[in-house]
Design an enzyme around this catalytic site. Structure first.
Site, short mmCIF file in Angstrom:
data_model
loop_
_atom_site.label_atom_id
_atom_site.label_comp_id
_atom_site.label_asym_id
_atom_site.label_seq_id
_atom_site.Cartn_x
_atom_site.Cartn_y
_atom_site.Cartn_z
CB CYS A 194 -2.64 -0.26 13.86
SG CYS A 194 -3.14 -0.27 15.60
CD GLU A 219 -3.90 5.74 18.52
OE1 GLU A 219 -3.69 6.93 18.81
OE2 GLU A 219 -3.02 4.95 18.15
CB VAL A 271 -3.88 -2.01 23.65
CG1 VAL A 271 -4.71 -3.27 23.86
CG2 VAL A 271 -3.83 -1.65 22.18
CG LEU A 293 -13.59 3.42 -0.04
CD1 LEU A 293 -14.86 3.11 -0.81
CD2 LEU A 293 -12.37 2.95 -0.84
CG HIS A 294 -12.73 9.13 3.94
ND1 HIS A 294 -13.85 9.77 3.46
CD2 HIS A 294 -13.17 8.25 4.89
CE1 HIS A 294 -14.93 9.31 4.09
NE2 HIS A 294 -14.53 8.39 4.95
N GLY A 304 -6.22 10.87 0.80
CA GLY A 304 -5.46 11.77 1.65
C GLY A 304 -3.97 11.59 1.49
#
Length: 455
Positions: free
Chosen positions: A263, A155, A11, A253-254, A256
């Protein structure tokens, strides 16, 4: 404006470089002399697309500098940003604020004129109040203010996110803090970036609430994916169908292997601790954390099932180690739980990642690290896709199949095409979709691969 940035982690370094690019004079401070020496030599401590050239340009323009001398850095500063780490504390999930408070104390003792002290680090509600108390207790100059300015950087896309933000959140309790931060971000007003001025505690909570909500979307679609596999539906089509509703939206909404990174894991835990301290149950967020933890552990079992029920003596090739593409960050990466589970069940693991291998070596003992996407699958019984790097999307699956000993492809990111996998003779196991099994190599005939779908 004259700005000091305390901390040159992800950051602090990105924010400092971008603020310098806006025309401000920025000095970044870190206690680690070797990190500052490397930065002064043009070497980046993190991998972020475009960051090296951005830093170099602003150092050359004499708008950006790096030092270990905090007192010199803040001597004439209008704003001092605190951007140090707030990792989850071991054992209880509380955010470790020791670095934040140590920085506040050091700033208070070094200030010779009033400044606005800004928390850029992600901190629990009430942290700004404690920083203000520390400043008073250490005789900071009268007129020194404390503000909250949480970051919302992804990131791999952090520079763009800083320069073209969805929103800028400023939590302040006095006009001076608001005026200084308004001037800090004035260059963004040309792009009509929305800026929200609010109370300090509200700003602190906005960051945690935003990350918890995004984590909730991930855990939700992962549970939907499990249901899709059970009933014969396709989770990608389900996600598209619900994501077209503008009240829901398609992002996060993927399906995995679960969320990781710097975070979501720590911020959801910290929010739960804040809620517990306030005696306010947050059952949804608690379930999100539990679902995610269980999912990451379950991944190795999915690979074992794809290999017929045993991993003993099998070679498993893993593509992708970082928690997401376009970063070298390994913090809470799903690959860590997956590989540990594979090794515990007797598998031999080989792995490749485009940029994360150096950070992964110390975290993944016993893993054979390969030089590219194809050498890693040499002699493998199964190939497992864990991180959706762009270069993995265009894999030559026929070449992969010819190199492998087995024919199992487990795609935890749904970035490969079932038809392409089957045409290459690979059995296809994805997330939220029916598995499709190719016949063993010795039973295949010339022509299209013969396959059967599992009920």
């Amino acid at each position: 404006m004259r700005i000091a940035m305390i901390g040159t982690g992800y950051v602090g370094l990105v924010s400092g470089a971008c603020l310098a690019d806006f025309g401000h004079n920025v000095i970044c401070v870190d206690k680690e002399w070797n990190k500052i020496a490397a930065l002064n030599a043009g070497q980046m401590p993190i991998w972020e697309p475009g960051l090296d050239s951005l830093v170099a340009a602003n150092v050359a323009a004499e708008r950006l500098a790096f030092t270990t001398d905090l007192a010199a850095a803040i001597e004439n500063a209008d704003a001092v940003f605190i951007a140090v780490g707030t990792p989850a504390r071991r054992g209880d999930g509380h955010a470790d604020l020791s670095y934040v408070y140590a920085a506040a104390e050091e700033i208070a003792r070094a200030l010779t004129r009033p400044a606005v002290i800004v928390t850029k680090s992600t901190v629990p509600v009430g942290t700004g109040d404690e920083i203000a108390r520390i400043l008073r207790a250490n005789n900071a100059p009268d007129g020194t203010s404390v503000a909250s300015n949480p970051e919302f950087l992804r990131e791999g896309a952090a520079i763009r996110d800083f320069k073209i933000p969805d929103r800028i959140v400023v939590g302040a309790e006095d006009d001076r803090a608001r005026e200084v931060l308004h001037e800090v971000y004035r260059p963004l007003f040309l792009n009509k970036a929305p800026i929200l001025f609010t109370g300090r505690r509200t700003a602190e909570l906005i960051k945690y609430a935003a990350n918890a909500f995004l984590a909730t979307k991930i855990s939700f679609i992962n549970e939907v994916a499990d249901l899709c596999e059970a009933v014969g539906a396709d989770v990608q089509e389900v996600a598209r169908g619900i994501g077209l509703d503008n009240r829901i939206g398609p992002k996060f909404l993927h399906a995995g292997p679960g969320y990781g990174g710097s975070c979501f894991p720590k911020d959801t835990l910290a929010l739960l601790q804040t809620a517990e301290a306030a005696d306010v149950p947050m059952r949804i967020v608690g379930s999100v954390v539990a679902v995610n933890d269980e999912r990451k552990v379950r991944m190795a079992e999915r690979v074992r099932e794809a290999l017929g029920g045993s991993l003993q003596g099998k070679k498993v090739a893993v593509l992708g180690l970082t928690f997401k593409p376009n970063t070298d960050d390994m913090r809470d990466a799903p690959s860590l739980a997956l590989i540990a589970g594979l090794q515990q069940q007797g598998a031999r693991v080989a792995a490749f990642d485009p940029v994360g291998i150096d950070h992964a070596r110390s975290l993944l003992p016993g893993v054979e690290f390969a030089d590219d996407s194809y050498s890693v699958v040499d002699g493998a019984d199964a190939l497992v896709l864990v991180t959706e790097w762009d270069e993995f999307r265009a894999l030559d699956l026929r070449r992969v199949a010819e190199t492998m000993n087995g024919n199992v492809l487990v795609d935890f990111r749904n970035i490969t095409n079932a038809e392409d996998a089957l045409a290459a003779g690979l059995s296809y196991f994805a997330v939220g979709r029916k598995p499709i099994i190719a016949l063993p190599r010795q039973h295949r005939k010339a022509g299209p691969a013969m396959t059967r779908r599992l009920a």
